[in-house]
Each structure stands twice: as C-alpha cells, then as structure tokens.
Scaffold this motif. Structure first.
Motif, PDB file in Angstrom:
ATOM      1  N   ALA A   8       0.818  -1.209   0.000  1.00 19.51           N
ATOM      2  CA  ALA A   8       0.000   0.000   0.000  1.00 19.51           C
ATOM      3  C   ALA A   8       0.854   1.262   0.000  1.00 19.51           C
ATOM      4  O   ALA A   8       0.332   2.365  -0.155  1.00 19.51           O
ATOM      5  N   LEU A   9       2.167   1.129   0.138  1.00 14.93           N
ATOM      6  CA  LEU A   9       3.057   2.284   0.179  1.00 14.93           C
ATOM      7  C   LEU A   9       3.516   2.669  -1.220  1.00 14.93           C
ATOM      8  O   LEU A   9       3.727   1.818  -2.078  1.00 14.93           O
ATOM      9  N   ASP A  10       3.721   3.950  -1.409  1.00 18.12           N
ATOM     10  CA  ASP A  10       4.411   4.435  -2.602  1.00 18.12           C
ATOM     11  C   ASP A  10       5.890   4.504  -2.265  1.00 18.12           C
ATOM     12  O   ASP A  10       6.274   4.772  -1.117  1.00 18.12           O
ATOM     13  N   GLN A  11       6.735   4.274  -3.257  1.00 16.70           N
ATOM     14  CA  GLN A  11       8.174   4.266  -3.016  1.00 16.70           C
ATOM     15  C   GLN A  11       8.639   5.585  -2.394  1.00 16.70           C
ATOM     16  O   GLN A  11       9.527   5.607  -1.548  1.00 16.70           O
ATOM     17  N   GLU A  12       8.004   6.665  -2.778  1.00 15.72           N
ATOM     18  CA  GLU A  12       8.399   7.982  -2.256  1.00 15.72           C
ATOM     19  C   GLU A  12       8.096   8.122  -0.759  1.00 15.72           C
ATOM     20  O   GLU A  12       8.643   8.974  -0.088  1.00 15.72           O
ATOM     21  N   GLU A  13       7.203   7.283  -0.233  1.00 17.13           N
ATOM     22  CA  GLU A  13       6.827   7.354   1.179  1.00 17.13           C
ATOM     23  C   GLU A  13       7.840   6.677   2.094  1.00 17.13           C
ATOM     24  O   GLU A  13       7.764   6.841   3.307  1.00 17.13           O
ATOM     25  N   VAL A  14       8.766   5.922   1.528  1.00 13.61           N
ATOM     26  CA  VAL A  14       9.727   5.174   2.326  1.00 13.61           C
ATOM     27  C   VAL A  14      11.091   5.850   2.222  1.00 13.61           C
ATOM     28  O   VAL A  14      11.651   5.994   1.128  1.00 13.61           O
ATOM     29  N   ALA A  15      11.609   6.262   3.370  1.00  8.08           N
ATOM     30  CA  ALA A  15      12.927   6.894   3.394  1.00  8.08           C
ATOM     31  C   ALA A  15      13.985   5.904   2.910  1.00  8.08           C
ATOM     32  O   ALA A  15      13.926   4.719   3.262  1.00  8.08           O
ATOM     33  N   PRO A  16      14.949   6.357   2.118  1.00 10.91           N
ATOM     34  CA  PRO A  16      15.991   5.458   1.611  1.00 10.91           C
ATOM     35  C   PRO A  16      16.729   4.695   2.718  1.00 10.91           C
ATOM     36  O   PRO A  16      17.023   3.511   2.562  1.00 10.91           O
TER      37      PRO A  16
ATOM     38  N   LEU B 105      15.556   3.742   5.598  1.00 12.40           N
ATOM     39  CA  LEU B 105      14.662   2.700   6.090  1.00 12.40           C
ATOM     40  C   LEU B 105      14.609   1.533   5.112  1.00 12.40           C
ATOM     41  O   LEU B 105      14.664   0.369   5.510  1.00 12.40           O
ATOM     42  N   MET B 106      14.522   1.831   3.837  1.00 10.94           N
ATOM     43  CA  MET B 106      14.505   0.779   2.818  1.00 10.94           C
ATOM     44  C   MET B 106      15.789  -0.044   2.887  1.00 10.94           C
ATOM     45  O   MET B 106      15.753  -1.279   2.831  1.00 10.94           O
ATOM     46  N   ASP B 107      16.934   0.612   3.034  1.00 11.98           N
ATOM     47  CA  ASP B 107      18.212  -0.098   3.142  1.00 11.98           C
ATOM     48  C   ASP B 107      18.231  -1.009   4.371  1.00 11.98           C
ATOM     49  O   ASP B 107      18.697  -2.144   4.302  1.00 11.98           O
ATOM     50  N   ALA B 108      17.710  -0.515   5.486  1.00 12.64           N
ATOM     51  CA  ALA B 108      17.680  -1.313   6.719  1.00 12.64           C
ATOM     52  C   ALA B 108      16.778  -2.526   6.575  1.00 12.64           C
ATOM     53  O   ALA B 108      17.134  -3.638   6.995  1.00 12.64           O
ATOM     54  N   VAL B 109      15.620  -2.341   5.966  1.00 18.24           N
ATOM     55  CA  VAL B 109      14.690  -3.455   5.772  1.00 18.24           C
ATOM     56  C   VAL B 109      15.297  -4.501   4.844  1.00 18.24           C
ATOM     57  O   VAL B 109      15.229  -5.702   5.111  1.00 18.24           O
ATOM     58  N   LEU B 110      15.897  -4.062   3.763  1.00 16.93           N
ATOM     59  CA  LEU B 110      16.529  -5.001   2.834  1.00 16.93           C
ATOM     60  C   LEU B 110      17.678  -5.754   3.493  1.00 16.93           C
ATOM     61  O   LEU B 110      17.852  -6.956   3.262  1.00 16.93           O
TER      62      LEU B 110
END
Length: 81
Positions: A57-65, A67-72
């Motif tokens: 349900a998220l747009d890519q722009e809504e996720v801080a880079p 945070l994305m790196d940490a999740v990955l």
C-alpha cells in the motif's frame, strides 16, 4: 520433498515461492502439511502476508531510503540464516 523432510528453516526459504504459486505441487503439499502442525511457521506466514499487504500500500516515495536499506539488510540476513 515430503512432509517429514520439511523443517522450519525450509519453510522460511520456500514461503516466497509458495505465496507466488511457484512451488512444485509436491513441495507445496509438503509445506502445507508442515504448516498444519507448526504454529511458529503458521504465525510467520501470517506476518509475511501482513507485511506484504502493508508495504504494497506504500508508494516508493513514502519510504525513506535509509529505512529501505535497513529493511533489505534484515531480509537478506534472514535469508542467509
């Protein structure tokens, strides 16, 4: 793979293919048999489905880079164990 060969570690590795419908029938049946008797794996599958629904349900722009790196990084770590 038969149901007696499926271990919890195997389930974690197979769930993505399972959810995508990409497992061979024999592996899918063995995995589903394991899920019938393992509360931990069943709970993990439910968490994974929830995560997919919420992140979808998220747009890519809504996720801080960051945070994305940490999740990955966490995902990759989980896959390697």
């Amino acid at each position: 793979m038969n149901r007696d060969e499926v271990r919890c570690r195997d389930v974690v590795a197979l769930l993505t293919d399972y959810l995508e419908g990409a497992l061979p029938v024999e592996d899918r049946v063995a995995l589903e048999q394991h899920l019938l008797t393992c509360e931990g794996c069943t709970a993990f599958l439910a968490q994974l489905r929830t995560s997919i629904a919420l992140t979808g349900a998220l747009d890519q722009e809504e996720v801080a880079p960051a945070l994305m790196d940490a999740v990955l990084a966490l995902y990759r770590q989980r896959q390697s164990t």
